[in-house]
Design a protein around this motif. Sequence first.
Motif, mmCIF file in Angstrom:
data_model
loop_
_atom_site.group_PDB
_atom_site.id
_atom_site.type_symbol
_atom_site.label_atom_id
_atom_site.label_comp_id
_atom_site.label_asym_id
_atom_site.label_seq_id
_atom_site.Cartn_x
_atom_site.Cartn_y
_atom_site.Cartn_z
ATOM 1 N N ARG A 134 28.035 41.026 -5.695
ATOM 2 C CA ARG A 134 28.696 42.560 -5.300
ATOM 3 C C ARG A 134 27.967 43.595 -6.750
ATOM 4 N N GLU A 135 27.573 43.214 -7.164
ATOM 5 C CA GLU A 135 26.317 44.141 -7.585
ATOM 6 C C GLU A 135 24.655 43.472 -7.971
ATOM 7 N N LYS A 136 23.925 44.564 -8.746
ATOM 8 C CA LYS A 136 22.440 44.303 -8.455
ATOM 9 C C LYS A 136 22.067 42.878 -9.011
ATOM 10 N N GLU A 137 22.548 42.428 -10.460
ATOM 11 C CA GLU A 137 22.037 42.153 -11.140
ATOM 12 C C GLU A 137 22.352 40.632 -11.626
ATOM 13 N N ILE A 138 23.470 40.063 -11.361
ATOM 14 C CA ILE A 138 23.840 38.896 -11.516
ATOM 15 C C ILE A 138 23.929 37.993 -10.648
ATOM 16 N N PRO A 139 23.463 36.808 -10.400
ATOM 17 C CA PRO A 139 22.418 35.634 -9.841
ATOM 18 C C PRO A 139 23.765 35.597 -9.162
ATOM 19 N N VAL A 140 23.703 35.234 -7.881
ATOM 20 C CA VAL A 140 24.723 34.580 -7.543
ATOM 21 C C VAL A 140 24.353 32.710 -6.576
ATOM 22 N N ARG A 141 24.824 31.516 -6.972
ATOM 23 C CA ARG A 141 24.202 30.515 -6.130
ATOM 24 C C ARG A 141 25.466 30.797 -5.341
ATOM 25 N N ASN A 142 24.544 29.852 -4.134
ATOM 26 C CA ASN A 142 25.477 29.161 -3.229
ATOM 27 C C ASN A 142 25.230 27.789 -2.825
ATOM 28 N N ILE A 143 25.869 26.865 -2.759
ATOM 29 C CA ILE A 143 25.402 25.232 -2.628
ATOM 30 C C ILE A 143 25.394 24.973 -1.589
ATOM 31 N N PHE A 144 24.936 24.049 -0.523
ATOM 32 C CA PHE A 144 25.568 24.124 1.202
ATOM 33 C C PHE A 144 26.052 22.964 0.666
ATOM 34 N N PRO A 145 26.909 22.635 1.904
ATOM 35 C CA PRO A 145 28.269 21.587 1.766
ATOM 36 C C PRO A 145 27.109 20.516 2.241
ATOM 37 N N VAL A 146 26.504 20.404 2.805
ATOM 38 C CA VAL A 146 26.081 19.398 2.988
ATOM 39 C C VAL A 146 23.906 19.724 3.233
ATOM 40 N N PRO A 147 23.040 18.607 2.337
ATOM 41 C CA PRO A 147 21.963 19.016 2.128
ATOM 42 C C PRO A 147 21.448 19.130 3.289
ATOM 43 N N VAL A 148 20.196 20.057 3.317
ATOM 44 C CA VAL A 148 19.008 20.189 5.199
ATOM 45 C C VAL A 148 18.113 20.074 4.775
ATOM 46 N N ILE A 149 17.040 19.635 6.276
ATOM 47 C CA ILE A 149 15.529 19.206 5.853
ATOM 48 C C ILE A 149 15.475 19.942 6.823
ATOM 49 N N GLY A 150 14.314 20.179 6.310
ATOM 50 C CA GLY A 150 13.067 21.172 7.063
ATOM 51 C C GLY A 150 11.970 21.587 5.971
ATOM 52 N N ARG A 151 10.568 21.994 6.440
ATOM 53 C CA ARG A 151 9.442 22.579 6.164
ATOM 54 C C ARG A 151 10.361 24.436 5.532
ATOM 55 N N TYR A 152 10.299 24.843 6.708
ATOM 56 C CA TYR A 152 10.740 26.624 6.266
ATOM 57 C C TYR A 152 12.758 26.404 6.482
ATOM 58 N N ILE A 153 12.455 27.749 5.831
ATOM 59 C CA ILE A 153 14.115 28.258 5.782
ATOM 60 C C ILE A 153 14.672 29.952 5.423
#
Length: 639
Positions: A134-153
Amino acid sequence: WPPPEQLANSSFSLYPECPPMGLETLKIDDFQLHASTTKRYGLGAHRGRLNIQAGLYEDDLYDGAWCAGRDDPLQWFEVDARRLTKFTGVITQGRSSLWSSDWVTSYKVMVSNDSHTWITLKNGSEDLIFSGNREKEIPVRNIFPVPVIGRYIRVNPRSWFNSGNICMRVEILGCPMPDPNNYYHRRNEVITTDNLDFRHHSYKEMRQLMKVVNEMCPNITRIYNIGKSHSGLKLYAIEISDNPGEHEAGEPEFRYTAGAHGNEVLGRELLLLLMQFMCQEYLSGNPRIRHLVEETRIHLLPSVNPDGYEKAFEVGSELSGWSLGRWSNDGIDIHHNFPDLDSILWEAEAKKWIPRKMFNHHVPIPEWYLSKNASVAVETRALIAWMEKMPFVLGGNLQGGELVVTFPYDKTRTQGVSREPTPTPDDHVFRWLAFSYASTHRLMTDASQRVCHTEAFAKEDGTINGASWHTAAGSMNDFSYLHTNCFELSMYVGCDKFPHESELPEEWENNRESLLVFMEQVHRGIRGVVRDLQGRGIANAIISVEGIGHDIRTAADGDYWRLLNPGEYRVTARAEGYSFAIKKCEVGYEMGATRCDFVIGRTNLSRIKEIMEKFNKQPIRLPVRQLQARRSRARRLGT
């Protein structure tokens, strides 16, 4: 199963969260970061790291985010983990900029094993859209509902601030999957063998840990406090010495402080680790640690600004941003809250007042600063009282957000200039002291190490004169040098101000040797005692070294320590009411200060004054005219 709107919530998850992969700490290198398009090189994917800071002038090389070359929903920011990884979440920030307002307000996340076939995270049958910033400085964290496995994101921005552009700083939360054959993982792995408490400590936990160290090593430790913070928290220090609680004549005093900026927490944890390490190693008979403890009085003050720390600690390592908790409770930057003695000294030099009207050392604190109405933090006043009370010889304050050691002066001599070299008379000594820390740090002098933000300090041996970096009046370093005998430097111990708990063992390995080597430098130079003819120590005697325009003074017992590089020096000892003595003192390359004692006698004038005061006879002070009149009257009577 939770409703769809809860699935994309920033904190909801049924699974354990993985630690940050290391975009902020530089564990992820530039070659692992890619993007669909780039506005220009300085806004490339390599700049899309959480908390990265733009340069003041935001030039083409060092800007404050990844910014897409076009603003459309086809853009993406990609991280190559170089191995199969369990991804559990994403943290985002907008662009670090004084002039622009750019951030992403929502995004999708995709993963791949080969960078060709991509799977988008779903909420049922629909693509999952995460809420961004919502602005440029405060970090926002989003946790995935289920972990996902891969090499690239990939992070795929879907909407952005309507007056700005697509710009992001990112951290990925992920756990590497077991793979003993993975070359990249083995190459970057750092393992510690020290059995220490590697975690972030709240104020109460810090106090408890210090108590545990004291109980383990009661004969060489003492806990005390130097005052209180704005909110009333005690500023605890631990002393490590073979005779805790007393200054031993001839033994130098050393200090480390940390946490003046409450959000720069790595230094605090390093000092808590250091006190545990020194206690354990002393008990196990480590000769190096035993020698340090027996020959030095060491003081460790891990949290100068506990109020600020509690604010950052409450939010957590990845979400406190760049500045939450930096200042004291009343909004003061403690490290730069000391009186500006540089200007007072330089003005006196310009007026040629030194040494007749003013000394080149122990510059007094101006009256206005001591008044109750002055904007001085209670923490700063506590530090000053401590610095005046203890005869410290060498000190280091641990800071964060960079990888460099800075030394005085921190303020530029030329007014209105933001950066220029401003050396002290002891510049050669300061450069050696700074290099002793930087050169033994695992990363500071590594020329292949990527810059934290905008400055390539590794090319300068990991050290810089403070004023050459950016001018700052009233720093702890300049104050310590000009008001006391203590040479003080700042160690910026890591790019990440508040590293994740999982990073602490590696950060300890990065800094452990440096912390010990720098302490040992307190034994470089000359030391001795200034005595009178009866063998009594003379306090406050002045020790001058020819060719260096900065003197130091003896402590209460007449003992002194003068940090010097190897060489031959002509040294003078003088005290008020005494004659002076000159000696040649040689400093060698081996560790251990050279002994250089002085004996000085009272001057005839001071002895006469003493005798007259003893017998209550004051010297006759008559005006010159009265003396002349008496003489002429005596002549007339004689005739």
